[in-house]
Motif scaffolding. Sequence first.
Motif, PDB file in Angstrom:
ATOM      1  N   ALA A 178      26.242  40.983  25.788  1.00  0.00           N
ATOM      2  CA  ALA A 178      25.211  41.900  24.977  1.00  0.00           C
ATOM      3  C   ALA A 178      25.676  43.124  24.533  1.00  0.00           C
ATOM      4  CB  ALA A 178      23.924  42.156  25.954  1.00  0.00           C
ATOM      5  N   HIS A 179      26.926  43.515  25.046  1.00  0.00           N
ATOM      6  CA  HIS A 179      27.549  44.674  24.678  1.00  0.00           C
ATOM      7  C   HIS A 179      29.170  44.806  24.186  1.00  0.00           C
ATOM      8  CE1 HIS A 179      24.171  46.585  26.781  1.00  0.00           C
ATOM      9  NE2 HIS A 179      24.411  45.766  27.729  1.00  0.00           N
ATOM     10  N   GLN A 180      29.651  43.519  24.327  1.00  0.00           N
ATOM     11  CA  GLN A 180      31.217  43.261  23.958  1.00  0.00           C
ATOM     12  C   GLN A 180      31.145  42.024  23.145  1.00  0.00           C
ATOM     13  OE1 GLN A 180      33.873  43.892  27.480  1.00  0.00           O
ATOM     14  NE2 GLN A 180      31.906  44.093  28.553  1.00  0.00           N
ATOM     15  N   ARG A 181      32.214  42.027  22.182  1.00  0.00           N
ATOM     16  CA  ARG A 181      32.649  40.810  21.350  1.00  0.00           C
ATOM     17  C   ARG A 181      33.167  39.706  22.256  1.00  0.00           C
ATOM     18  NH1 ARG A 181      35.703  41.831  15.906  1.00  0.00           N
ATOM     19  NH2 ARG A 181      37.132  41.788  17.334  1.00  0.00           N
ATOM     20  N   THR A 182      32.570  39.446  23.270  1.00  0.00           N
ATOM     21  CA  THR A 182      33.051  38.308  24.235  1.00  0.00           C
ATOM     22  C   THR A 182      32.167  37.196  24.583  1.00  0.00           C
ATOM     23  OG1 THR A 182      32.286  39.502  26.312  1.00  0.00           O
ATOM     24  CG2 THR A 182      34.515  40.175  25.313  1.00  0.00           C
ATOM     25  N   LEU A 183      32.790  35.907  25.048  1.00  0.00           N
ATOM     26  CA  LEU A 183      31.882  35.053  25.814  1.00  0.00           C
ATOM     27  C   LEU A 183      32.130  35.242  27.342  1.00  0.00           C
ATOM     28  CD1 LEU A 183      30.032  32.742  24.700  1.00  0.00           C
ATOM     29  CD2 LEU A 183      31.972  31.136  24.976  1.00  0.00           C
ATOM     30  N   GLU A 184      31.110  35.109  27.965  1.00  0.00           N
ATOM     31  CA  GLU A 184      31.126  35.520  29.538  1.00  0.00           C
ATOM     32  C   GLU A 184      30.838  34.444  30.294  1.00  0.00           C
ATOM     33  OE1 GLU A 184      28.747  38.691  32.580  1.00  0.00           O
ATOM     34  OE2 GLU A 184      28.321  38.599  30.371  1.00  0.00           O
ATOM     35  N   LEU A 185      31.466  34.095  31.239  1.00  0.00           N
ATOM     36  CA  LEU A 185      31.257  32.833  32.099  1.00  0.00           C
ATOM     37  C   LEU A 185      30.511  33.712  33.518  1.00  0.00           C
ATOM     38  CD1 LEU A 185      32.045  30.065  33.105  1.00  0.00           C
ATOM     39  CD2 LEU A 185      33.803  31.222  34.443  1.00  0.00           C
ATOM     40  N   ARG A 186      29.465  32.794  33.909  1.00  0.00           N
ATOM     41  CA  ARG A 186      28.407  33.520  34.858  1.00  0.00           C
ATOM     42  C   ARG A 186      28.217  32.759  35.992  1.00  0.00           C
ATOM     43  NH1 ARG A 186      26.425  38.377  33.899  1.00  0.00           N
ATOM     44  NH2 ARG A 186      24.914  37.904  35.484  1.00  0.00           N
ATOM     45  N   ILE A 187      28.864  31.464  36.021  1.00  0.00           N
ATOM     46  CA  ILE A 187      28.409  30.181  36.732  1.00  0.00           C
ATOM     47  C   ILE A 187      29.019  30.208  38.279  1.00  0.00           C
ATOM     48  CG2 ILE A 187      30.411  28.677  36.185  1.00  0.00           C
ATOM     49  CD1 ILE A 187      28.137  26.618  36.001  1.00  0.00           C
ATOM     50  N   CYS A 188      30.247  31.066  38.508  1.00  0.00           N
ATOM     51  CA  CYS A 188      30.882  30.979  39.554  1.00  0.00           C
ATOM     52  C   CYS A 188      30.555  31.964  40.894  1.00  0.00           C
ATOM     53  CB  CYS A 188      32.501  31.061  39.248  1.00  0.00           C
ATOM     54  SG  CYS A 188      33.136  29.971  38.192  1.00  0.00           S
ATOM     55  N   ASP A 189      30.897  31.354  41.994  1.00  0.00           N
ATOM     56  CA  ASP A 189      30.604  32.200  43.292  1.00  0.00           C
ATOM     57  C   ASP A 189      31.838  33.200  43.189  1.00  0.00           C
ATOM     58  OD1 ASP A 189      28.824  30.721  44.361  1.00  0.00           O
ATOM     59  OD2 ASP A 189      30.187  30.267  46.179  1.00  0.00           O
ATOM     60  N   ALA A 190      31.772  34.364  44.014  1.00  0.00           N
ATOM     61  CA  ALA A 190      32.816  35.345  44.140  1.00  0.00           C
ATOM     62  C   ALA A 190      33.969  34.590  44.782  1.00  0.00           C
ATOM     63  CB  ALA A 190      32.530  36.620  44.821  1.00  0.00           C
ATOM     64  N   CYS A 191      35.277  34.854  44.626  1.00  0.00           N
ATOM     65  CA  CYS A 191      36.402  33.925  45.248  1.00  0.00           C
ATOM     66  C   CYS A 191      36.820  34.648  46.147  1.00  0.00           C
ATOM     67  CB  CYS A 191      37.480  33.544  43.954  1.00  0.00           C
ATOM     68  SG  CYS A 191      36.717  32.661  42.928  1.00  0.00           S
ATOM     69  N   PRO A 192      37.263  34.198  47.543  1.00  0.00           N
ATOM     70  CA  PRO A 192      37.965  35.052  48.495  1.00  0.00           C
ATOM     71  C   PRO A 192      39.245  35.498  47.997  1.00  0.00           C
ATOM     72  CG  PRO A 192      36.539  33.262  49.528  1.00  0.00           C
ATOM     73  CD  PRO A 192      36.379  33.261  48.009  1.00  0.00           C
ATOM     74  N   ARG A 193      39.903  34.344  47.711  1.00  0.00           N
ATOM     75  CA  ARG A 193      41.511  34.554  47.151  1.00  0.00           C
ATOM     76  C   ARG A 193      41.427  34.746  45.685  1.00  0.00           C
ATOM     77  NH1 ARG A 193      44.492  28.897  49.580  1.00  0.00           N
ATOM     78  NH2 ARG A 193      44.217  29.416  51.969  1.00  0.00           N
ATOM     79  N   VAL A 194      42.356  36.002  45.383  1.00  0.00           N
ATOM     80  CA  VAL A 194      42.295  36.564  44.121  1.00  0.00           C
ATOM     81  C   VAL A 194      42.833  35.425  43.206  1.00  0.00           C
ATOM     82  CG1 VAL A 194      44.589  37.687  44.446  1.00  0.00           C
ATOM     83  CG2 VAL A 194      42.763  38.581  42.604  1.00  0.00           C
ATOM     84  N   GLU A 195      43.739  34.556  43.611  1.00  0.00           N
ATOM     85  CA  GLU A 195      44.388  33.302  42.886  1.00  0.00           C
ATOM     86  C   GLU A 195      43.519  32.622  42.339  1.00  0.00           C
ATOM     87  OE1 GLU A 195      47.415  35.378  45.706  1.00  0.00           O
ATOM     88  OE2 GLU A 195      45.605  34.368  46.079  1.00  0.00           O
ATOM     89  N   THR A 196      42.185  32.097  43.104  1.00  0.00           N
ATOM     90  CA  THR A 196      41.247  31.175  42.438  1.00  0.00           C
ATOM     91  C   THR A 196      40.577  32.089  41.297  1.00  0.00           C
ATOM     92  OG1 THR A 196      40.883  30.372  44.840  1.00  0.00           O
ATOM     93  CG2 THR A 196      39.374  29.770  43.315  1.00  0.00           C
ATOM     94  N   MET A 197      40.374  33.019  41.503  1.00  0.00           N
ATOM     95  CA  MET A 197      39.714  33.874  40.358  1.00  0.00           C
ATOM     96  C   MET A 197      40.625  34.058  39.122  1.00  0.00           C
ATOM     97  SD  MET A 197      36.933  35.920  39.710  1.00  0.00           S
ATOM     98  CE  MET A 197      36.861  36.009  37.914  1.00  0.00           C
TER      99      MET A 197
END
Length: 387
Positions: A218-237
């Motif tokens: 709604a505020h940026q010129r982006t497509l936003e993914l919202r389907i994922c759990d927060a990831c314990p490992r930053v590498e998964t993110m």
Amino acid sequence: MTLRIGAEEEFHLLDVESGRLVPRARAVLDRLDGPGFTTELQQSAVESNSGVHHTLDALHADLAGSRRRLDAAACPLGLAPVAAGTVPLARPSPRTVTAGRRYRHMAEAYRRVADEQLVCSAQVHVDVPDRDTAVRALCLVSPWLPPLPALSASSPFWLGADTGYASRRTMLWQRWPTAGPAGHYPDAAGYDAALGELIGSGVISDPGMDYHDVRPSAHQRTLELRICDACPRVETMVLVAGLFRALVQDACDRLARGGGPWCDGHHEWLRAATWRAARSGLEGALVDPVARRAAPARGVLHGMAVRLHPALEASGDWENVHELLARALADGGAAHRLRRAAGAEGLLAGVALLVAETRGAPVPRAAAPTGTTRGGRAGPVAGGAGT
């Protein structure tokens, strides 16, 4: 041209002695200098916002740095941040909603749905040329989204019990009226008109409550993914971010070439595919986006990477994503690792694993932290800040 990328990560705040979720976000935020962190619906969660980056390496460094800052702020308060869809030890309460008119309205309007939003997710933003392209790309990326929550699934426990799902967060999240597949729209005007109707109906109060699996920001010129759990490992993110950027790049390239239609508009099966990902994670079958039949998660994700190879190469992400995906499949999903730790040494060992992985510390397999017992009655679950 490489599409720029950014991410938002949400973190639970846990008491290090008991391993329980606590509503102390304000105290932690008051100790953080500078921008980049904010509140969430529940006082037990903090959100971090990355910068905008061209490379996955830069995104990794940014996210890891934010985690260190958050942990350093929480540690003196006897708290530890955890990036996971849910945490094993939590208790819903209407008294833990963050202050503010918008959040109060959500608590009053949605009642138990809001009370039980003791969940944390991860969002990825990818640049798009314009809002029309973002909306048209929805249809092209949506069939490939369900494998991503399988990668991120980190929430098998809810209120102290194993739910049988790799991502209980997904099942809780889908109770919101706008959660789920985004659907098919010809352009931004069509999408915005549908969103306006939802707001006009009173079902949601503002565009920020557009909780589709993927949406034009709604505020940026982006497509936003919202389907994922927060990831314990930053590498998964970072892996999820790399795959999503490739999906958006591939969709933008297809739209630029023209010659469609590239989408049949039939997304009825996507909710079921997301359910399958939430149920199985990486350890069972997913729905293959091409055949729309059950297939092993490993095969589906390998096929996705191969399909996206040109887009991954174009952004310089192929080697990084290939390595991260191989590691994720070899180690198993976060839900699997959490169950293994909790099964061996009790729920507090599972909590300690989540704390350590969020900090980036290596954790021996099936090892419990010092002082924990199989019944999970001794503490603490975490030590000092992981700086």
